[in-house]
Enzyme design. Structure first.
Site, PDB file in Angstrom:
ATOM      1  CB  SER A   1      -0.955  -0.054   1.195  1.00 63.17           C
ATOM      2  OG  SER A   1      -1.986   0.903   1.066  1.00 63.17           O
TER       3      SER A   1
ATOM      4  CG  ASP B   1      -3.618  -3.246  -4.332  1.00 58.87           C
ATOM      5  OD1 ASP B   1      -3.604  -3.170  -5.567  1.00 58.87           O
ATOM      6  OD2 ASP B   1      -4.628  -2.993  -3.668  1.00 58.87           O
TER       7      ASP B   1
ATOM      8  CG  HIS C   1      -5.436  -2.705  -0.180  1.00 52.10           C
ATOM      9  ND1 HIS C   1      -4.758  -2.245  -1.297  1.00 52.10           N
ATOM     10  CD2 HIS C   1      -4.935  -1.994   0.884  1.00 52.10           C
ATOM     11  CE1 HIS C   1      -3.888  -1.308  -0.929  1.00 52.10           C
ATOM     12  NE2 HIS C   1      -3.968  -1.145   0.387  1.00 52.10           N
TER      13      HIS C   1
END
Length: 327
Positions: free
Chosen positions: A179, A203, A265
């Protein structure tokens, strides 16, 4: 005051410079989860706390926590500019070095750190280093975004110091970020002049990053890989190609067995962890994103993830997975 002005201009520039024509329409207020999966309302138009960012640049509070097979449960703290903290630890320059950076509102104890630590140490005796950047990561989302470049540069400087003290070569270093952490390791790789063997973005975060020049990019390492699992129109991930090789499992927008954006995610680090012990997650190269979405990719094959420091590949790749580990 001059330093603060420069920082503000740098952040403005980072948000103002478009990297491509892609546009993502987020609402002003979005829900973004913390490291425990709890949702938090984020105001994407909130001004970042530049005083905190500037203070972090002056007095870094980031921690570098070493795990090896000799201390797989209890970390040893490594400190930049403190050679003894490294030479007296279990760090072994002959072993590969894996560095993992967490995302927003997270710390050393939240995923993906434990799941990846266990996967790598089961596979081999590596120097597994967790970057805990919780002070900046615990701030508002826009502040954490503004702090990412400085945190990443600090990590790069630490790895340069590690190299000088131990001789650990850059071509045995693998930087992994989830992230917001994906953009952190991108900036770290940039600080190293792109010499790290691998940089992997799990991601990479999307909100405030689509036109941000400080985001992860393909020149940040010798081989840079992106794994995109929540790249829908309002997804938490960036959803577009940022690396040498970009993987879009199940199309990159939603994942089997997931009903929430958070689940999609998180699937990025779950798939990557599975790839350390398994070799069945293989993508086919795609000519464009239409092929990715329509599942019509028939090009050359490339394994997703794994721990191969000499891995090479380029392009867009689609693969289909199962609903649960090992997928």
């Amino acid at each position: 005051m001059k330093t603060l002005l420069c920082l503000c201009l740098a952040v403005y520039t980072a948000f103002a410079v478009p990297l491509e024509n892609e546009k993502r329409q987020y609402s002003r207020f979005i829900e973004f989860p913390d490291g425990e999966g709890n949702p938090h309302t984020v105001d994407l138009e909130e001004q970042p706390d530049m005083k905190l960012v500037e203070d972090e640049l002056r007095n870094s509070n980031n921690q570098y926590l070493l795990f090896t097979r000799r201390n797989s449960a209890s970390p040893q703290t490594l400190r930049i500019n403190n050679a003894n903290s490294i030479t007296s630890s279990n760090f072994n320059a002959r072993n590969p070095t894996v560095v993992v950076a967490h995302g927003w509102l997270s710390n050393q104890n939240t995923n993906p750190n434990p799941i990846l630590r266990n996967a790598f140490l089961r596979r081999a005796d590596v120097n597994f280093i967790v970057l805990d950047w919780r002070r900046v990561a615990a701030s508002t989302y826009p502040t954490a975004v503004a702090g990412v470049p400085g945190v990443g540069r600090g990590l790069g400087q630490f790895l340069n110091f590690l190299n000088r003290v131990t001789g650990a070569p850059f071509n045995t270093m693998h930087l992994i970020g989830f992230s917001l952490g994906a953009h952190v390791v991108g900036n770290a790789g940039r600080e190293l002049g792109g010499r790290a063997a691998r940089v992997t973005g799990l991601d990479p975060a999307g909100p405030l990053w689509h036109v941000n020049s400080n985001r992860l990019r393909r020149t940040d390492g010798v081989y840079v890989e992106g794994i995109h699992t929540d790249g829908g129109t309002t997804g938490l991930g960036i959803g577009s190609a940022v690396a040498d090789a970009d993987f879009f499992p199940n199309g990159g927008k939603s994942q089997p067995g997931c009903s929430t954006s958070l689940c999609n995610h998180n699937r990025a680090f779950e798939l990557f962890a599975a790839s350390i012990a398994n070799t069945h997650l293989v993508g086919n190269q795609c000519s464009n994103m239409l092929q990715v979405s329509s599942n019509t990719c028939r090009g050359s094959r490339l394994v997703l993830g794994n721990d191969n420091l000499n891995k090479r590949g380029s392009g867009l790749f689609r693969l289909n997975t199962g609903r649960r580990y090992p997928f």
